[in-house]
Motif scaffolding. Structure first.
Motif, short mmCIF file in Angstrom:
data_model
loop_
_atom_site.label_atom_id
_atom_site.label_comp_id
_atom_site.label_asym_id
_atom_site.label_seq_id
_atom_site.Cartn_x
_atom_site.Cartn_y
_atom_site.Cartn_z
N VAL A 1 36.22 -73.74 1.74
CA VAL A 1 35.02 -74.27 2.39
C VAL A 1 34.93 -75.77 2.12
N ARG A 2 34.86 -76.56 3.19
CA ARG A 2 34.89 -78.01 3.05
C ARG A 2 33.62 -78.70 3.56
N ALA A 3 32.79 -77.96 4.29
CA ALA A 3 31.54 -78.55 4.77
C ALA A 3 30.49 -77.46 4.91
N LEU A 4 29.25 -77.81 4.53
CA LEU A 4 28.11 -76.91 4.65
C LEU A 4 27.16 -77.51 5.68
N LEU A 5 27.13 -76.92 6.86
CA LEU A 5 26.29 -77.44 7.93
C LEU A 5 24.94 -76.71 7.93
N PRO A 6 23.89 -77.35 8.45
CA PRO A 6 22.54 -76.78 8.36
C PRO A 6 22.25 -75.69 9.38
N GLY A 7 23.18 -74.79 9.58
CA GLY A 7 22.96 -73.59 10.36
C GLY A 7 22.36 -73.82 11.74
N SER A 8 21.15 -73.31 11.95
CA SER A 8 20.49 -73.40 13.25
C SER A 8 20.20 -74.84 13.66
N ARG A 9 20.23 -75.77 12.72
CA ARG A 9 19.93 -77.18 13.01
C ARG A 9 21.20 -78.04 13.05
N THR A 10 22.35 -77.40 13.13
CA THR A 10 23.62 -78.12 13.12
C THR A 10 23.76 -79.03 14.35
N ASP A 11 24.15 -80.27 14.09
CA ASP A 11 24.38 -81.24 15.16
C ASP A 11 25.82 -81.11 15.66
N LEU A 12 26.00 -80.98 16.95
CA LEU A 12 27.33 -80.77 17.53
C LEU A 12 28.29 -81.91 17.18
N ASN A 13 27.83 -83.15 17.31
CA ASN A 13 28.71 -84.29 17.05
C ASN A 13 29.16 -84.32 15.59
N GLU A 14 28.23 -84.05 14.67
CA GLU A 14 28.59 -84.02 13.25
C GLU A 14 29.61 -82.93 12.97
N ALA A 15 29.37 -81.74 13.54
CA ALA A 15 30.29 -80.63 13.32
C ALA A 15 31.69 -80.96 13.85
N MET A 16 31.76 -81.51 15.04
CA MET A 16 33.07 -81.82 15.63
C MET A 16 33.78 -82.92 14.85
N GLU A 17 33.03 -83.90 14.35
CA GLU A 17 33.66 -84.97 13.56
C GLU A 17 34.33 -84.39 12.33
N LYS A 18 33.67 -83.44 11.67
CA LYS A 18 34.24 -82.83 10.47
C LYS A 18 35.40 -81.90 10.82
N ILE A 19 35.29 -81.19 11.91
CA ILE A 19 36.40 -80.32 12.35
C ILE A 19 37.64 -81.16 12.63
N ARG A 20 37.47 -82.29 13.30
CA ARG A 20 38.62 -83.17 13.58
C ARG A 20 39.24 -83.69 12.29
N ARG A 21 38.41 -84.01 11.30
CA ARG A 21 38.95 -84.44 10.00
C ARG A 21 39.84 -83.37 9.41
N LEU A 22 39.35 -82.13 9.41
CA LEU A 22 40.12 -81.04 8.82
C LEU A 22 41.40 -80.78 9.60
N LEU A 23 41.35 -80.95 10.91
CA LEU A 23 42.56 -80.76 11.71
C LEU A 23 43.60 -81.84 11.43
N ARG A 24 43.13 -83.04 11.07
CA ARG A 24 44.07 -84.14 10.79
C ARG A 24 44.75 -83.98 9.43
N GLU A 25 44.16 -83.21 8.53
CA GLU A 25 44.75 -83.05 7.22
C GLU A 25 46.11 -82.36 7.30
N ARG A 26 47.04 -82.85 6.52
CA ARG A 26 48.35 -82.21 6.49
C ARG A 26 48.28 -80.96 5.61
N PRO A 27 48.86 -79.85 6.08
CA PRO A 27 48.85 -78.64 5.26
C PRO A 27 49.63 -78.85 3.97
N ALA A 28 49.18 -78.21 2.89
CA ALA A 28 49.87 -78.34 1.59
C ALA A 28 51.28 -77.81 1.70
N SER A 29 52.22 -78.50 1.08
CA SER A 29 53.62 -78.08 1.13
C SER A 29 53.89 -76.98 0.12
#
Length: 219
Positions: free
Chosen positions: A191-219
């Motif tokens: 778990v890398r981010a805790l979003l405020p559930g029903s009050r989650t902002d779409l732009n904030e969520a997508m920004e964090k998702i893109r960060r996680l997608l850019r991370e290189r998987p552990a070797s």
């Protein structure tokens, strides 16, 4: 040009390169999201009645929410926020890399059939989304791991009351007070981010998702 001039230029270039490397490292560190906990690889049951191990999501970024289908307010909003994220993920061509998981914390009432109906009514896209129920003790342990607070409130003779009802009141209607949260989970199940559930902002969520997608998987 004298030799000392070119030596100075060389040293200056080395300093510039070193500064650039430090900046890249600092930028990467600033971009990194914290690690809160790891989602355990436990078996649950999906909306089709099949066993689904939480570890099956490893290798993808996961958007995870916990709800219950009898919830009159917060849970439908959590599901709606997750649907908005799913639609944006699809619009950006990321559906193969991002997976959505909804887990009930009311397994006694939320059978696979009930969960499937709940999702179908809302026109959920099941291609990268699963709805899960399971053994009550497993669900309880999972809420503990994720730090989700739940409390049943029974409605007895029209009056809300917490605590376990008497045997004669076993069929009493109940609601569940619970934490309002959406989790973002990385490819390793952390778990890398805790979003405020029903009050989650779409732009904030997508920004964090893109960060996680850019991370290189552990070797």
């Amino acid at each position: 040009m004298p030799r000392w001039f070119w030596l100075g230029v060389g040293i200056g270039l080395l300093f510039v390169a070193a500064a650039g490397a430090v900046k890249i490292a600092l930028d990467a560190r600033a971009e990194s999201l914290p690690v809160y906990m790891t989602v355990p690889d436990w078996p649950l049951t999906d909306q089709e009645g099949n066993t689904f191990w939480l570890g099956q999501t490893r290798g993808k970024v996961v958007v995870l929410g916990m709800v219950y289908t009898h919830c009159p307010d917060i849970c439908p909003m959590i599901t709606a926020r997750m649907m908005e994220i799913q639609q944006q993920v699809a619009a950006e061509g990321l559906s193969d890399e991002v997976f959505f998981v909804t887990i009930t914390f009311d397994p006694e009432r939320d059978t696979p059939e009930v969960l499937r109906h709940y999702a179908q009514v809302r026109k959920v896209d099941f291609r990268n989304w699963v709805f899960l129920t399971g053994d009550p003790s497993t669900i309880r342990h999972l809420t503990d791991v994720l730090g989700i607070y739940t409390e049943r409130v029974y409605v007895i003779n029209g009056t809300p009351r917490s605590g376990t009802p008497a045997a004669s009141e076993a069929q009493t209607t109940y609601f569940i007070n619970h934490t309002d949260r959406i989790f973002l989970v990385d490819r390793q199940g952390r778990v890398r981010a805790l979003l405020p559930g029903s009050r989650t902002d779409l732009n904030e969520a997508m920004e964090k998702i893109r960060r996680l997608l850019r991370e290189r998987p552990a070797s």
